[in-house]
Scaffold this motif. Sequence first.
Motif, mmCIF file in Angstrom:
data_model
loop_
_atom_site.group_PDB
_atom_site.id
_atom_site.type_symbol
_atom_site.label_atom_id
_atom_site.label_comp_id
_atom_site.label_asym_id
_atom_site.label_seq_id
_atom_site.Cartn_x
_atom_site.Cartn_y
_atom_site.Cartn_z
ATOM 1 N N SER A 99 -3.004 -3.469 7.959
ATOM 2 C CA SER A 99 -1.566 -3.161 8.023
ATOM 3 C C SER A 99 -0.885 -2.510 9.273
ATOM 4 O O SER A 99 -1.739 -1.416 9.674
ATOM 5 N N PRO A 100 0.082 -2.853 9.945
ATOM 6 C CA PRO A 100 0.709 -1.809 10.912
ATOM 7 C C PRO A 100 1.072 -0.692 9.857
ATOM 8 O O PRO A 100 1.169 -0.543 8.635
ATOM 9 N N GLN A 101 1.259 0.438 10.669
ATOM 10 C CA GLN A 101 1.298 1.709 10.007
ATOM 11 C C GLN A 101 2.859 1.927 9.709
ATOM 12 O O GLN A 101 3.644 2.951 10.134
ATOM 13 N N VAL A 102 3.562 0.993 9.176
ATOM 14 C CA VAL A 102 4.935 1.061 8.678
ATOM 15 C C VAL A 102 5.279 1.841 7.874
ATOM 16 O O VAL A 102 6.461 2.438 7.538
ATOM 17 N N TRP A 103 4.301 2.535 7.077
ATOM 18 C CA TRP A 103 4.543 3.628 6.182
ATOM 19 C C TRP A 103 4.727 5.007 6.952
ATOM 20 O O TRP A 103 5.029 6.034 6.345
ATOM 21 N N ALA A 104 4.459 4.977 8.259
ATOM 22 C CA ALA A 104 4.606 6.199 9.177
ATOM 23 C C ALA A 104 5.896 6.060 9.827
ATOM 24 O O ALA A 104 6.500 7.055 10.059
ATOM 25 N N TRP A 105 6.433 4.886 10.232
ATOM 26 C CA TRP A 105 7.348 4.933 11.072
ATOM 27 C C TRP A 105 7.879 3.350 11.308
ATOM 28 O O TRP A 105 6.933 2.342 11.147
ATOM 29 N N LYS A 106 9.220 3.299 11.436
ATOM 30 C CA LYS A 106 9.571 1.774 11.494
ATOM 31 C C LYS A 106 9.439 1.027 10.143
ATOM 32 O O LYS A 106 8.840 -0.084 10.103
ATOM 33 N N ALA A 107 9.630 1.522 8.963
ATOM 34 C CA ALA A 107 9.531 0.831 7.745
ATOM 35 C C ALA A 107 10.402 -0.447 7.822
ATOM 36 O O ALA A 107 10.075 -1.345 6.928
#
Length: 361
Positions: free
Chosen positions: A116-124
């Motif tokens: 997964s892209p790190q959507v939990w870090a930024w740009k959720a």
Amino acid sequence: MKYYIIAGEASGDLHASNLMKAIRRKDPDAEFRGWGGDKMKAEGAVMVRHYRETAFMGFWEVLVHLRKILGFIRQCKLDIQQYQPDKLILVDYPGFNLRIAEFARKEGIPVYYYISPQVWAWKASRVHRIKRDVHQMIVILPFEEAFYAKYDMKVHFVGHPLLDVIDPSFTDEENEDDKRKIIALLPGSRQQEISNMLPVMLQAAGAFPEYRFVIAAAPSVDESFYKQCSGKIPVELMRDVRGLLSKATAALVTSGTATLETGLFGVPQVVCYKGSALSFFIARLLVKIKYISLVNLILDKEAVKELIQGDLNKENVTKELASILPGGNKREDMITQYKDLRKSLGGQGASDRAAQIILEL
């Protein structure tokens, strides 16, 4: 069946190649085409472009090269149209891959996102694009299932693929006398990050004359570039990263997948990161996580020291490195926490489980 697979850096190339192996065991007639690296090519993928041509790190750096990146995206879309794959497999690399996912959905090609892209870090907010464009999301970090569930999205946690390529015996406790006097330097796989990180890492070498400082050299980077970044300091290179980590007493590691890999080998480490001033300023505004290393994110505490931007200097590197060498006050506790790290990652077989999902659904 025809598969188009896209990975944008060294770790993605590794995990994609292992996924290809697993798919071929279940689908002997599988054909692969895509964007990636030497490991994917060795597994039989017809390579459109190598990741060394397409990898850019940092907000400012991406902006500077935006025209070139958009050209790569156009080329990729056209190539997919011409190849007409049965399934598209995307491996991390979100800035590029999420645009390709949207295109593939409109073309009627099923999209499988592995790592997964790190959507939990930024740009959720990107989760909404993922829900719209991705047929199945396959995740490798234990906390990602719960994150996606908050958006009413079911994902598949398969465990971390590094567990399939790291021999667990390497993490067994050894007598320190059996370890070679080596400090591993992992400055990254992109020339840009190597030039930022390696000179600072090497500044600490003079404080530890009894150790050999050995650089984990990326397969796509020439030896001459490492010598250029090292200045007058003699450098020793080793292309086999895992072979190096299996011998190392400690490591200085650029933030990224390498921090997790080092932890799974049981090697005490100091995590390093330094980017351009503008990219770091933007990142501080946008990124919403407490830590930058995967080890700390997974354990949800500072198990390993992170030296970021201005904190990454000769004095701090020397001090923190001394604390994790034999006799240092942080070494044993870090090794103990690595055992908890391995337990949390879901066991071996990630590539096989991911392949089964891709073939079944």
